[in-house]
Design an enzyme around this catalytic site. Structure first.
Site, PDB file in Angstrom:
ATOM      1  N   CYS A   2       0.795  -1.234   0.000  1.00  0.00           N
ATOM      2  CA  CYS A   2       0.000   0.000   0.000  1.00  0.00           C
ATOM      3  C   CYS A   2       0.829   1.285   0.000  1.00  0.00           C
ATOM      4  O   CYS A   2       1.804   1.407   0.730  1.00  0.00           O
ATOM      5  CB  CYS A   2      -0.904   0.046   1.217  1.00  0.00           C
ATOM      6  N   ARG A  27       5.673   0.111  -5.396  1.00  0.00           N
ATOM      7  CA  ARG A  27       5.563  -0.621  -4.137  1.00  0.00           C
ATOM      8  C   ARG A  27       4.706  -1.876  -4.283  1.00  0.00           C
ATOM      9  O   ARG A  27       4.761  -2.767  -3.443  1.00  0.00           O
ATOM     10  CB  ARG A  27       4.937   0.288  -3.065  1.00  0.00           C
ATOM     11  N   TRP A  75      -2.672  -2.914  -1.614  1.00  0.00           N
ATOM     12  CA  TRP A  75      -2.217  -4.278  -1.863  1.00  0.00           C
ATOM     13  C   TRP A  75      -3.037  -5.144  -0.912  1.00  0.00           C
ATOM     14  O   TRP A  75      -2.897  -5.055   0.304  1.00  0.00           O
ATOM     15  CB  TRP A  75      -0.718  -4.385  -1.563  1.00  0.00           C
ATOM     16  N   ASN A 101      -2.191   1.899   5.511  1.00  0.00           N
ATOM     17  CA  ASN A 101      -1.215   0.887   5.110  1.00  0.00           C
ATOM     18  C   ASN A 101      -0.849   0.112   6.362  1.00  0.00           C
ATOM     19  O   ASN A 101      -0.503   0.713   7.375  1.00  0.00           O
ATOM     20  CB  ASN A 101       0.024   1.583   4.514  1.00  0.00           C
ATOM     21  N   GLY A 102      -0.935  -1.202   6.312  1.00  0.00           N
ATOM     22  CA  GLY A 102      -0.619  -2.026   7.480  1.00  0.00           C
ATOM     23  C   GLY A 102      -1.741  -3.019   7.717  1.00  0.00           C
ATOM     24  O   GLY A 102      -2.560  -3.270   6.822  1.00  0.00           O
ATOM     25  N   GLU A 487      19.109 -17.116  -6.628  1.00  0.00           N
ATOM     26  CA  GLU A 487      18.704 -15.753  -6.986  1.00  0.00           C
ATOM     27  C   GLU A 487      18.198 -15.708  -8.441  1.00  0.00           C
ATOM     28  O   GLU A 487      17.204 -15.048  -8.742  1.00  0.00           O
ATOM     29  CB  GLU A 487      19.890 -14.800  -6.778  1.00  0.00           C
ATOM     30  N   LYS A 491      14.496 -14.543  -9.571  1.00  0.00           N
ATOM     31  CA  LYS A 491      14.245 -13.495 -10.571  1.00  0.00           C
ATOM     32  C   LYS A 491      13.319 -14.022 -11.658  1.00  0.00           C
ATOM     33  O   LYS A 491      12.362 -13.356 -12.048  1.00  0.00           O
ATOM     34  CB  LYS A 491      15.543 -13.026 -11.255  1.00  0.00           C
ATOM     35  N   GLU A 494       9.627 -14.682 -10.457  1.00  0.00           N
ATOM     36  CA  GLU A 494       8.829 -13.528 -10.017  1.00  0.00           C
ATOM     37  C   GLU A 494       8.432 -12.624 -11.171  1.00  0.00           C
ATOM     38  O   GLU A 494       7.383 -11.988 -11.115  1.00  0.00           O
ATOM     39  CB  GLU A 494       9.512 -12.740  -8.895  1.00  0.00           C
ATOM     40  N   HIS A 510      19.359 -36.127  -5.845  1.00  0.00           N
ATOM     41  CA  HIS A 510      18.503 -36.601  -4.748  1.00  0.00           C
ATOM     42  C   HIS A 510      17.035 -36.245  -4.951  1.00  0.00           C
ATOM     43  O   HIS A 510      16.254 -36.305  -4.003  1.00  0.00           O
ATOM     44  CB  HIS A 510      19.010 -36.040  -3.416  1.00  0.00           C
ATOM     45  N   LYS A 610       6.944  -4.076  -3.539  1.00  0.00           N
ATOM     46  CA  LYS A 610       8.344  -3.694  -3.365  1.00  0.00           C
ATOM     47  C   LYS A 610       8.698  -3.561  -1.896  1.00  0.00           C
ATOM     48  O   LYS A 610       9.799  -3.869  -1.472  1.00  0.00           O
ATOM     49  CB  LYS A 610       8.581  -2.360  -4.079  1.00  0.00           C
TER      50      LYS A 610
HETATM   51  C1  F6R Z   1      12.913 -10.082  -5.167  1.00  0.00           C
HETATM   52  C2  F6R Z   1      12.756  -9.061  -4.145  1.00  0.00           C
HETATM   53  C3  F6R Z   1      12.248  -9.468  -2.826  1.00  0.00           C
HETATM   54  C4  F6R Z   1      12.884  -8.617  -1.719  1.00  0.00           C
HETATM   55  C5  F6R Z   1      12.235  -8.943  -0.370  1.00  0.00           C
HETATM   56  C6  F6R Z   1      12.906  -8.197   0.761  1.00  0.00           C
HETATM   57  O1  F6R Z   1      13.451  -9.538  -6.321  1.00  0.00           O
HETATM   58  O2  F6R Z   1      13.002  -7.907  -4.389  1.00  0.00           O
HETATM   59  O3  F6R Z   1      12.456 -10.817  -2.592  1.00  0.00           O
HETATM   60  O4  F6R Z   1      14.247  -8.873  -1.676  1.00  0.00           O
HETATM   61  O5  F6R Z   1      10.886  -8.607  -0.420  1.00  0.00           O
HETATM   62  O6  F6R Z   1      12.866  -6.833   0.553  1.00  0.00           O
HETATM   63  P1  F6R Z   1      13.825  -5.866   1.326  1.00  0.00           P
HETATM   64  O7  F6R Z   1      15.214  -6.096   0.852  1.00  0.00           O
HETATM   65  O8  F6R Z   1      13.337  -4.496   1.002  1.00  0.00           O
HETATM   66  O9  F6R Z   1      13.700  -6.187   2.782  1.00  0.00           O
END
Ligand code: F6R
Length: 615
Positions: A2, A27, A75, A101-102, A487, A491, A494, A510, A610
């Protein structure tokens, strides 16, 4: 997650509010809404499920005139993403509007009480209770004082909130409040602004007030701001922070999307972070606020983070254990908070969080702080909650990361962790001045190596075609590059919605090997390190089953070239612990191309946020 914006002043509110929502889109959200106090003395608003662009279209014909207003991107947590659940929410009279937000954890009890008292609800959200609580207190104990009404209402809430409230009976005022969800306020010549983060305020103000937990503030249209604490006492000097990002930093600047821009920005981001870090007495990390003696006596380290930042944590472990010889425990924050942990007088906890607002990571930091550990935050956002709640902070200086999926923050966080590991190794006497200087020099070479990898993006463009028609994929690697594989898989899934699983290459036999069949894409991260030959054996196993292997390998590796269907080449890196900073760049570009081929919006993947401000 949010986003909130609010404005009261001499200008029309709607243009800023809509632009502010667009700036906060990154976000993550699924619906949006706006409410403006119009000259006729009533609140008028528009809200809808879907994009801010849809809201903007609807506002074009809604004639939202007025110089005070609030707006929101939602969100969904409680209640489906729908028009009725979008914020703002109104009280029974329609004269009070709130955005939130929350999560209001006790909303069920509050809703029951409010329903019994005769209030009527229009949504399925937890947030709507706030509008009705403010209604009760404004008409009751607060005697029409909106600031006091919100303060009293907040006293009945449990959970987390950033709130903005507007009332038709208190024209020219917006009241905001926060507990465990971020909110900043800016005072300017044309009024007062509020937003979930500074991205919405760039270009409007150069300093912001960062509300602390429990504080409530009234913004007036003359630009004045009055901040009180949860018990009503006046806060005479609220915390202020300088905005160090200019508005252009959060624009596309000619790139097709933010992901492309942020991938390309990595060399400069690392150069900024690494500049002037070597002094006569080793690595300079003055911002850690840690004495040499404290650093020398650290006997264990906990690293806690989520998602991509957790992957940085895994690499951090290797660097600290290898260079500083201190045992490190790494865990995802959402699990860590349920564990018993062993904290000694010399325990360091490192929380890694790009946004500095991830609720689980903050909870982990608080837990360690309460247990007596020194807490250090590695973060990107100046003045974020993680920075303010920690004993020390290391800013990665990557600039705003707008794309929901993290790229430049990932590599910058890794390099920040390497600096920390070198700092500890030096203070503990495990590396001497010369060794530290050598490693620092190797770190300084990384930006140019990444520049070279970026020039090879055509290799990723071509390799992306191997994913056409795939329903799933596997990423493998060993040692630090098992983390790169993880990682890369994160990527890919997502942003492209193609399933991707990562496994330590040696573990493939395994279980995951059962997935392999002709054409199944496997990405193997296999640079020239001491695990190389073993990973090549795993690639043999992949090829033997007819799967398609795409390798990330070091220039000139004939074995890998002979075996694999595609190779994404990287220049050699001196110390294999640093290799993930380079190898991951190919996987970022590969994921982006696969996602684009599949028609996905790489900057705003569905369901993701985000800034994950709920637990
Ligand atoms: C994936 C991504 C998320 C963040 C996670 C933690 O690309 O960006 O997995 O890494 O939500 O976010 P932060 O680093 O802001 O605590």
């Amino acid at each position: 997650m949010c986003g909130i914006v609010g404005y009261t002043g001499s200008e029309q509110a709607a243009p800023f509010l809509l632009a502010g929502l667009a700036a906060l889109e990154y976000r993550g959200y699924d619906s949006a809404g706006i409410e403006v106090l119009s000259p006729d003395g009533g609140l008028h608003g528009v809200k809808c499920a879907g994009r801010v662009a849809t809201l903007q279209e609807r506002c074009a014909t809604a004639n939202l005139v007025g110089t005070s207003g609030i707006a929101h991107t939602r969100w969904a947590t409680h209640g489906a993403p729908s028009d009725k659940n979008a914020h703002p929410h109104l009280d029974c009279s329609g004269r009070i509007a709130i955005v939130h937000n929350g999560i209001i954890e006790n909303y069920r009890q509050l809703r029951e009480q409010l329903l019994t008292a005769g209030h009527e609800f229009a949504s399925d959200t937890d947030s709507e209770v706030v509008a009705h609580l403010v209604e009760d207190s404004l008409n009751g104990p607060a005697h029409g004082d909106l600031l006091e009404a919100v303060r009293i209402a907040c006293g009945r809430l449990q959970g987390s909130w950033a709130l903005a409230v507007i009332s038709a009976d208190n024209p020219g005022q917006i009241v905001v409040a926060r507990r465990r969800s971020p909110l900043v306020i800016a005072r300017t010549g044309d009024g007062a602004y509020a937003a979930s983060d500074v991205t919405a305020l760039a270009g409007k103000a150069s300093t912001v007030i960062q509300l602390e937990d429990g504080q409530v503030a009234r913004m007036d249209k003359d630009g004045s701001v009055r901040v009180i604490s949860h018990d009503g006492t006046l806060v005479s000097r609220p915390a202020t922070y300088k905005i160090d990002w200019d508005a252009s930093a959060a624009t596309l600047g000619g790139y097709p999307d933010f992901m492309a821009k942020e991938i390309a920005e990595q060399p400069e981001a690392l150069e900024r972070l690494l500049a002037d870090r070597l002094g006569s007495d080793g690595i300079r990390l003055d911002e850690l606020d840690m004495t040499a003696e404290e650093a020398a006596t650290i006997d264990r380290v906990y690293v806690v983070a989520c998602g991509t930042s957790y992957h940085v944590g895994l690499i951090t472990r290797t660097a600290i254990e290898t260079w500083a010889k201190v045992p490190v425990v790494v865990e995802t924050a959402s699990e860590f908070i349920y564990h018993d942990v062993l904290v000694t007088d010399h325990t360091l906890c490192v929380i890694i969080t790009q946004s500095g607002e991830t609720a689980d990571t903050l909870a982990a930091g608080r837990k360690m702080h309460d247990l007596g550990a020194k807490v250090l935050a590695i973060t990107n956002v100046v003045g974020c909650t993680a920075a303010r709640e920690s004993d020390g902070v290391l800013y990665i200086q990557a600039g705003p990361e707008v794309c929901v999926c993290s790229t430049k923050a990932y590599t910058a966080q890794m390099v920040a962790a390497f600096l920390l590991a070198l700092y500890l190794a030096h203070r503990k006497g495990e590396l001497d001045n010369i060794q530290v200087a050598e490693k620092y020099q190797e770190l300084r070479e990384l930006p140019d190596i990444i520049r070279e990898v970026l020039k090879r993006s055509w290799q990723d463009r071509v390799a992306a075609s191997e994913f056409e028609g795939a329903y799933s994929s596997l990423f493998i690697g060993r040692g630090v590059n098992a983390t790169t594989a993880a990682e890369g898989a994160l990527k890919l899934k997502e942003i492209s919605y193609l399933h991707a699983e990562s496994y330590a290459a040696g573990e493939m036999k395994h279980g995951p090997i059962a997935l392999l069949e002709p054409g199944y894409p496997v990405v193997a991260v296999v640079p020239r390190d001491h695990w190389h030959d073993k990973t090549v054996s795993n690639i043999e196993e992949v090829i033997a089953r007819g799967a398609t292997c795409i390798a990330v390998a070091t220039d000139g590796d004939a074995d890998v070239a002979a075996l694999c269907n595609r190779v994404l080449w990287v220049p050699p890196v001196e110390d294999e612990i640093l290799e993930p900073v380079v190898t991951v760049v190919h996987l970022q570009m590969l994921a982006r191309y696969v996602a684009l081929d599949r028609g996905c919006d790489v900057d705003k993947p569905r369901n993701l946020a985000k800034s994950v401000t709920v637990e």
